[in-house]
Design a protein around this motif. Structure first.
Motif, mmCIF file in Angstrom:
data_model
loop_
_atom_site.group_PDB
_atom_site.id
_atom_site.type_symbol
_atom_site.label_atom_id
_atom_site.label_comp_id
_atom_site.label_asym_id
_atom_site.label_seq_id
_atom_site.Cartn_x
_atom_site.Cartn_y
_atom_site.Cartn_z
ATOM 1 N N PRO A 161 0.820 -1.203 0.000
ATOM 2 C CA PRO A 161 0.000 0.000 0.000
ATOM 3 C C PRO A 161 0.861 1.263 0.000
ATOM 4 C CG PRO A 161 -0.721 -1.512 1.688
ATOM 5 C CD PRO A 161 0.558 -2.041 1.148
ATOM 6 N N GLN A 162 0.444 2.225 -0.769
ATOM 7 C CA GLN A 162 1.124 3.506 -0.818
ATOM 8 C C GLN A 162 0.130 4.578 -0.400
ATOM 9 O OE1 GLN A 162 3.463 4.212 -4.235
ATOM 10 N NE2 GLN A 162 3.552 6.400 -3.918
ATOM 11 N N TYR A 163 0.488 5.360 0.609
ATOM 12 C CA TYR A 163 -0.401 6.390 1.139
ATOM 13 C C TYR A 163 -0.285 7.671 0.338
ATOM 14 C CZ TYR A 163 -1.513 3.515 5.118
ATOM 15 O OH TYR A 163 -1.977 2.511 5.917
ATOM 16 N N GLN A 164 -1.376 8.415 0.290
ATOM 17 C CA GLN A 164 -1.421 9.673 -0.446
ATOM 18 C C GLN A 164 -1.156 10.880 0.456
ATOM 19 O OE1 GLN A 164 -1.617 9.678 -3.759
ATOM 20 N NE2 GLN A 164 -1.654 7.461 -3.594
ATOM 21 N N THR A 165 -1.447 10.760 1.759
ATOM 22 C CA THR A 165 -1.222 11.892 2.666
ATOM 23 C C THR A 165 -0.236 11.490 3.753
ATOM 24 O OG1 THR A 165 -3.026 11.311 4.170
ATOM 25 C CG2 THR A 165 -3.568 12.751 2.305
ATOM 26 N N TRP A 166 0.523 12.483 4.207
ATOM 27 C CA TRP A 166 1.538 12.240 5.229
ATOM 28 C C TRP A 166 0.895 11.828 6.555
ATOM 29 C CZ3 TRP A 166 6.194 10.949 6.243
ATOM 30 C CH2 TRP A 166 6.717 11.153 7.504
#
Length: 68
Positions: free
Chosen positions: A2-7
């Motif tokens: 999974p790659q997150y879009q927000t920090w």
């Protein structure tokens, strides 16, 4: 992977992974000067979380958060 879009989402997931077992968790940082991107990967060999920065302004915020 999974790659997150927000920090904020990424930092919460990374903290949760670290607190589950601090001895197994590790962080890998990759900086590419050619396009100014930073890839952060947090893993415990079972779960991996990814986050990528492409803008230098966002990168300065991350570095500031890592120092505190």
């Amino acid at each position: 992977m999974p790659q997150y879009q927000t920090w904020e989402e990424f930092s919460r997931a990374a903290e949760k992974l670290y607190l589950a077992d601090p001895m197994k968790a590790r962080v890998v940082l990759k900086y590419r000067h050619s396009d100014g991107s930073l890839c952060i990967k947090v893993t415990d060999d079972l779960v991996q979380w990814h986050f990528k920065y492409y803008k230098i302004l966002n990168l300065r915020n991350v570095i500031g958060n890592l120092e505190t």
